[in-house]
Structure formats: C-alpha cells, structure tokens
Motif scaffolding. Structure first.
Motif, mmCIF file in Angstrom:
data_model
loop_
_atom_site.group_PDB
_atom_site.id
_atom_site.type_symbol
_atom_site.label_atom_id
_atom_site.label_comp_id
_atom_site.label_asym_id
_atom_site.label_seq_id
_atom_site.Cartn_x
_atom_site.Cartn_y
_atom_site.Cartn_z
ATOM 1 N N VAL A 218 0.855 -1.183 0.000
ATOM 2 C CA VAL A 218 0.000 0.000 0.000
ATOM 3 C C VAL A 218 0.893 1.236 0.000
ATOM 4 N N LEU A 219 0.320 2.336 -0.460
ATOM 5 C CA LEU A 219 0.984 3.642 -0.402
ATOM 6 C C LEU A 219 0.193 4.521 0.542
ATOM 7 N N ARG A 220 0.860 5.043 1.563
ATOM 8 C CA ARG A 220 0.210 5.964 2.498
ATOM 9 C C ARG A 220 0.586 7.390 2.124
ATOM 10 N N LEU A 221 -0.428 8.252 2.144
ATOM 11 C CA LEU A 221 -0.255 9.664 1.823
ATOM 12 C C LEU A 221 -0.627 10.493 3.038
ATOM 13 N N ALA A 222 0.266 11.370 3.442
ATOM 14 C CA ALA A 222 -0.029 12.337 4.501
ATOM 15 C C ALA A 222 0.548 13.661 4.042
ATOM 16 N N CYS A 223 -0.320 14.583 3.657
ATOM 17 C CA CYS A 223 0.146 15.812 3.029
ATOM 18 C C CYS A 223 -0.698 16.983 3.525
ATOM 19 N N GLY A 224 -0.157 17.782 4.416
ATOM 20 C CA GLY A 224 -0.839 18.980 4.876
ATOM 21 C C GLY A 224 -2.112 18.720 5.639
ATOM 22 N N GLY A 225 -2.109 17.682 6.472
ATOM 23 C CA GLY A 225 -3.254 17.438 7.333
ATOM 24 C C GLY A 225 -4.251 16.431 6.808
ATOM 25 N N GLY A 226 -4.082 15.948 5.581
ATOM 26 C CA GLY A 226 -4.962 14.930 5.040
ATOM 27 C C GLY A 226 -4.243 13.605 4.969
ATOM 28 N N GLY A 227 -4.995 12.507 5.094
ATOM 29 C CA GLY A 227 -4.392 11.189 5.025
ATOM 30 C C GLY A 227 -5.186 10.262 4.133
ATOM 31 N N ALA A 228 -4.480 9.438 3.380
ATOM 32 C CA ALA A 228 -5.117 8.441 2.525
ATOM 33 C C ALA A 228 -4.209 7.229 2.450
ATOM 34 N N VAL A 229 -4.816 6.086 2.149
ATOM 35 C CA VAL A 229 -4.040 4.868 1.925
ATOM 36 C C VAL A 229 -4.553 4.208 0.647
ATOM 37 N N PHE A 230 -3.647 4.051 -0.319
ATOM 38 C CA PHE A 230 -3.949 3.422 -1.600
ATOM 39 C C PHE A 230 -3.675 1.932 -1.432
ATOM 40 N N VAL A 231 -4.748 1.146 -1.420
ATOM 41 C CA VAL A 231 -4.631 -0.229 -0.941
ATOM 42 C C VAL A 231 -4.525 -1.265 -2.058
ATOM 43 N N GLY A 232 -4.432 -0.832 -3.319
ATOM 44 C CA GLY A 232 -4.289 -1.809 -4.391
ATOM 45 C C GLY A 232 -5.402 -2.834 -4.351
ATOM 46 N N ASP A 233 -5.011 -4.115 -4.336
ATOM 47 C CA ASP A 233 -5.994 -5.194 -4.361
ATOM 48 C C ASP A 233 -6.229 -5.833 -2.997
ATOM 49 N N LEU A 234 -5.896 -5.129 -1.929
ATOM 50 C CA LEU A 234 -6.356 -5.595 -0.619
ATOM 51 C C LEU A 234 -7.874 -5.678 -0.589
ATOM 52 N N LEU A 235 -8.514 -4.805 -1.356
ATOM 53 C CA LEU A 235 -9.974 -4.788 -1.469
ATOM 54 C C LEU A 235 -10.354 -4.822 -2.947
ATOM 55 N N HIS A 236 -11.278 -5.723 -3.300
ATOM 56 C CA HIS A 236 -11.885 -5.691 -4.625
ATOM 57 C C HIS A 236 -13.297 -5.133 -4.579
#
Length: 299
Positions: A218-236
């Motif tokens: 996964v790729l975790r994003l934390a940029c200026g107070g926001g957070g996201a996680v790009f989970v690929g195919d952990l979830l279909h």
C-alpha cells in the motif's frame, strides 16, 4: 474525471473502465447474496449476480511530485488467459492528458503489486520494443514480487505449486506480463526495488501488505493534514469491508491477505484515512469506521 483535494494534495482518478466483470461469488467467495446486495448497484447487479468493478489509476500531486499509483492493463498486450485484457485498446494517455498530465511530467510510478492490470502502462510500444511510458519516472517495484514473478529468479512455486498456483498456463501469462511491462523498466534503469517500508518523499510511504501477492503493498499519503491509503488489491469490493476475512479469488496466500486487510482497515478507521482501492466502481474511494468484526463505509 474526478479530483479530490486532501490537505495539500490533489488526488485524480483516471478511470479507464467500469462495469460487470464476473460472477460476484467467483470474485470474492464467501459472502451471501444479501451481503452483496448491501454494497449497492455500483458494486453488484442482483439481476445476474455480477460483480461490478473498475480499471483505474490514481494520480497524486503532493510536495512537488506527480505520482501514479498502478498503471492499468496497457494497450496491445498478449493476455489470452484474460479475454478482457487481451489486445485491449484504451484511452489511458488521453485521459492523463485531460487531467493535465503528460508522460514526462510523471516522476514517480508505484506498482502496488505486479499483476497484469497494475503494470500495463508502465510501458508502451516503440517500434518492435516496449519502452517505459514515463521517461522521467522512478518506478517503485516490491522486491518480493520481483523475486516471485521474474522468470530468471526461478521461484520454487513454479514447480511446487506451494502458493496455490500450479497451473503452467498461469505462469506463462505472468511471464508475458513481466516481459512486456516490467523487464523494460528494469532494463532502462528506472526501477527501484524496496521491501518492508520505504519512504518515497515527504508524506509518501510504501508499506508491505503481503498475501494478495508476496509483495503486495500500500501507499500511504499524509500531506498537509490529510491522510489516505492506496490499498491496491487488498480490497476488490465493499463486501470485504463487512467481511474482511474474505479474500478475492486472486489472493495467493489467504491467511496473509486477510491479516493485511484487517490491519490496514483498522488503522484507516482509527486514523480517519481515506481508503483508495484499485478496483472500486462508483465513487471509487471511501472512509471507514469499525462495525462489529468488520467495517462500514462512510461516504
């Protein structure tokens, strides 16, 4: 074209296709029909029991970087085992251009894993050869997936079938994917392999989540107070939020995939991260909250 502002980051959805793909019970075995119906019409068609998914890439602008998370199926590929991908022609580069992104603007490509529908536009045809599509980019490839999929690495699973994939035809197609979509990036010197966790830059961290493939990440994003996680195919499908122990039919190590999914979703719920899967149709991403032994999407 969808754009999401998240703190100082911009997330752009490059949606190539969405629609029915296969029977839902085949894609994620285990959940009952009633569970699928709760996911809604974006993800399930009760008329024929089909799973609805998407082929998409997520572009991220953050901290001066332009990042692509996974690169779809690609054009003109030999994929006889997957008719939907075989000799496919799409508008991927046109869609990027409509988002204001030229190939030379991309400085970072993340392949969450090395399946065909996540690496296809890593390369494009130049005469008789495949060359990197993004000439200025560093391509981040999980080391464990390279060890598994590279034919030269001769992984033991090729002969033992210990990962549940003894079918020679499957290996043959994976070898073709590697040859046209991964090997040219390695040959061009644009690949960077990693394992464990790896910091790409400010606010961008890769993390191994094995199970779907050995190097699934996964790729975790934390940029200026926001957070996201790009989970690929952990979830279909969102059905796996309510039933996180249920894997897709494509997961090679069921126990590891379920453990990785639960860990990432628990953290996303606790930290309020946007969950950004590779194949959700409809809105494409969601926040989650804990609900019993599973999770509920929060739109």
């Amino acid at each position: 074209m969808e754009r999401i502002e998240l703190g100082d980051a911009e997330i752009i959805r490059i949606l190539e296709w969405q629609g029915p793909f296969a029977p839902a019970a085949q894609i994620v075995p285990g959940p009952a029909e009633a569970d699928w119906q709760h996911t809604g019409p974006d993800h399930y068609d009760p008329a024929d029991g089909s799973y609805r998914g998407a082929l998409q890439t997520w572009a991220v602008r953050c901290g001066g970087r332009t990042v692509l998370v996974d690169t779809g199926v690609g054009d003109g590929r030999e994929r006889p085992g997957t008719p939907m991908f075989h000799h496919r022609r799409g508008r991927f580069l046109d869609l990027l251009a409509e988002a204001g992104i030229r190939p030379e603007d991309v400085d970072t490509v993340v392949n969450t894993h090395l399946h065909a529908d996540h690496v296809g536009w890593n390369t494009r045809r130049h005469g008789d050869h495949w060359v990197p599509t993004f000439p200025e980019a560093v391509y981040y490839l999980p080391a464990a997936d390279l060890a598994f999929f590279d034919p030269a690495a001769a992984h033991p699973a090729r002969t033992t079938g210990t990962t549940g994939t003894p079918d020679p035809a499957q290996w043959a197609e994976w070898d073709q994917v590697f040859a046209d979509s991964v090997a040219p990036v390695l040959a061009a010197g644009q690949a960077r392999t990693w394992s464990g966790t790896h910091r790409i830059g400010a606010g961008l961290v890769l993390e191994e989540t094995p199970g779907h493939t050995p190097g699934s990440s996964v790729l975790r994003l934390a940029c200026g107070g926001g957070g996201a996680v790009f989970v690929g195919d952990l979830l279909h499908s969102p059905v796996q939020l309510a039933h996180p122990a249920c894997n897709s039919c494509f997961c090679l190590d069921a126990a590891a995939a379920a453990a990785s999914r639960l860990r990432i979703l628990q953290r996303a719920a606790d930290e309020g991260e946007l969950v950004v899967p590779a194949h959700f149709a409809g809105p494409g991403l969601t926040r989650v909250r804990r609900s019993g032994a599973g999770f509920t999407p929060v739109r």
